[in-house]
Design an enzyme around this catalytic site. Structure first.
Site, mmCIF file in Angstrom:
data_model
loop_
_atom_site.group_PDB
_atom_site.id
_atom_site.type_symbol
_atom_site.label_atom_id
_atom_site.label_comp_id
_atom_site.label_asym_id
_atom_site.label_seq_id
_atom_site.Cartn_x
_atom_site.Cartn_y
_atom_site.Cartn_z
ATOM 1 N N GLY A 18 1.055 7.681 4.822
ATOM 2 C CA GLY A 18 0.007 6.778 5.311
ATOM 3 C C GLY A 18 -0.264 6.550 6.744
ATOM 4 C CG MET A 45 2.781 0.139 -6.860
ATOM 5 S SD MET A 45 2.773 0.207 -5.212
ATOM 6 C CE MET A 45 1.097 0.753 -4.550
ATOM 7 C CG ASP A 47 4.448 5.836 -1.726
ATOM 8 O OD1 ASP A 47 4.479 5.566 -0.484
ATOM 9 O OD2 ASP A 47 3.803 5.550 -2.804
ATOM 10 N N GLY A 48 7.075 5.957 0.900
ATOM 11 C CA GLY A 48 7.387 4.938 1.733
ATOM 12 C C GLY A 48 8.142 5.427 3.150
ATOM 13 N N GLY A 49 7.802 4.976 4.299
ATOM 14 C CA GLY A 49 8.335 5.288 5.449
ATOM 15 C C GLY A 49 8.489 6.561 5.760
ATOM 16 C CG HIS A 54 -0.369 8.039 -3.194
ATOM 17 N ND1 HIS A 54 0.332 8.792 -4.221
ATOM 18 C CD2 HIS A 54 0.176 6.827 -3.057
ATOM 19 C CE1 HIS A 54 1.310 7.813 -4.416
ATOM 20 N NE2 HIS A 54 1.154 6.622 -3.918
ATOM 21 C CG ASP A 101 -0.332 3.343 -2.363
ATOM 22 O OD1 ASP A 101 0.529 3.577 -3.265
ATOM 23 O OD2 ASP A 101 -0.531 3.603 -1.362
ATOM 24 C CB SER A 141 -0.995 6.632 1.228
ATOM 25 O OG SER A 141 -1.022 5.334 0.895
ATOM 26 N N GLY A 143 4.251 -2.420 -1.812
ATOM 27 C CA GLY A 143 3.422 -3.464 -1.485
ATOM 28 C C GLY A 143 2.897 -3.483 -0.122
ATOM 29 C CG PHE A 144 3.024 -5.348 2.473
ATOM 30 C CD1 PHE A 144 1.963 -5.995 2.672
ATOM 31 C CD2 PHE A 144 4.130 -6.148 1.471
ATOM 32 C CE1 PHE A 144 1.660 -7.449 2.254
ATOM 33 C CE2 PHE A 144 3.896 -7.294 1.241
ATOM 34 C CZ PHE A 144 2.582 -8.114 1.663
ATOM 35 N N GLY A 145 2.052 -1.013 3.348
ATOM 36 C CA GLY A 145 2.378 0.155 4.180
ATOM 37 C C GLY A 145 3.088 -0.026 5.400
ATOM 38 N N GLY A 146 3.385 0.848 6.233
ATOM 39 C CA GLY A 146 4.188 0.717 7.450
ATOM 40 C C GLY A 146 5.633 0.246 7.342
ATOM 41 C CG MET A 174 8.831 3.320 -5.309
ATOM 42 S SD MET A 174 7.029 4.016 -4.609
ATOM 43 C CE MET A 174 6.909 2.787 -3.062
#
Length: 220
Positions: free
Chosen positions: A195, A65, A173-175, A30, A32, A5, A140-143, A135
């Site tokens: 990411g 998104m 996607d996410g963490g 990817h 976003d 990402s 909305g936010f990375g990390g 998800m």
């Protein structure tokens, strides 16, 4: 498959980092896209896809998104997007836009859903898509940290896909990092968006991609 990402990339060296991810064995890139309404953040538009298209031959997947994805589809396709992922939460008639992406625009179609949406809500549309994006954080936010309940949700989604459309990919996607990617893979996911775990690591994207692919049991 590993899908870096670029939300977490160094934008002063974006082309260079995408080339490195490509050479390291990433399977797709990817992208976003956030509108500041569906999620509380703003991010990149079609101009980024246009800039990256000459940089890599990898598929470019655009994760919309946004509250009104239909207004952005044509622009991303003209810029070189290969896959368009829309969110179930904002669609009153999902089949109409899914059909438009596949038949009208000739692109691969993905359907995403957030951690607070019951997995069963996506079941009626599984035959109409190429990719289901589960998800594993609120977008909305990375990390962000992987939500532990995501593992059972992936497992439920895998069961539904095996029943209705075995060829459909399960993307998460996410963490996603070295600790969580084996969990998601064991539950049935086969595409992993990462990411921070790729672009924010000390060892750099090449080593990170190879390590994640090994942990997931996929070929980079």
């Amino acid at each position: 498959m590993i899908a870096p990402s670029i939300l977490s990339a160094d934008f002063s060296r974006l082309g260079e980092q995408v080339r490195e991810a490509d050479a390291a064995g990433a399977n797709r890139i990817h992208i976003d896209v956030m509108d500041g309404h569906f999620v509380p953040n703003l991010s990149m538009g079609a101009v980024v896809v246009k800039g990256l298209r000459p940089v890599t031959r990898l598929p470019l997947e655009v994760h919309l998104m946004v509250e009104n994805p239909g207004r952005f589809l044509d622009g991303f396709v003209k810029s070189g997007a290969d896959t368009l992922i829309v969110h179930l939460e904002v669609l009153s008639d999902p089949r109409q836009i899914l059909e438009h992406i596949r038949r009208g625009l000739g692109k691969k179609v993905g359907l995403a859903f957030n951690p607070d949406m019951p997995v069963a809500k996506i079941e009626p549309y599984l035959r109409d898509i190429d990719l289901a994006l589960c998800m594993t954080v609120f977008p909305g936010f990375g990390g962000q940290a992987y939500i532990p309940e995501s593992t059972s949700r992936i497992r439920e989604l895998r069961s539904l896909i095996d029943e209705h459309n075995p060829g459909c990919e399960i993307e998460v996607d996410g963490g996603i990092d070295p600790e969580t990617i084996p969990l998601a893979a064991a539950a049935g996911a086969n595409v992993f968006v990462a990411g921070t775990a790729i672009f924010g690591t000390r060892e750099g994207p090449t080593a990170a991609i190879k390590h994640l692919a090994q942990l997931a049991g996929v070929s980079p």
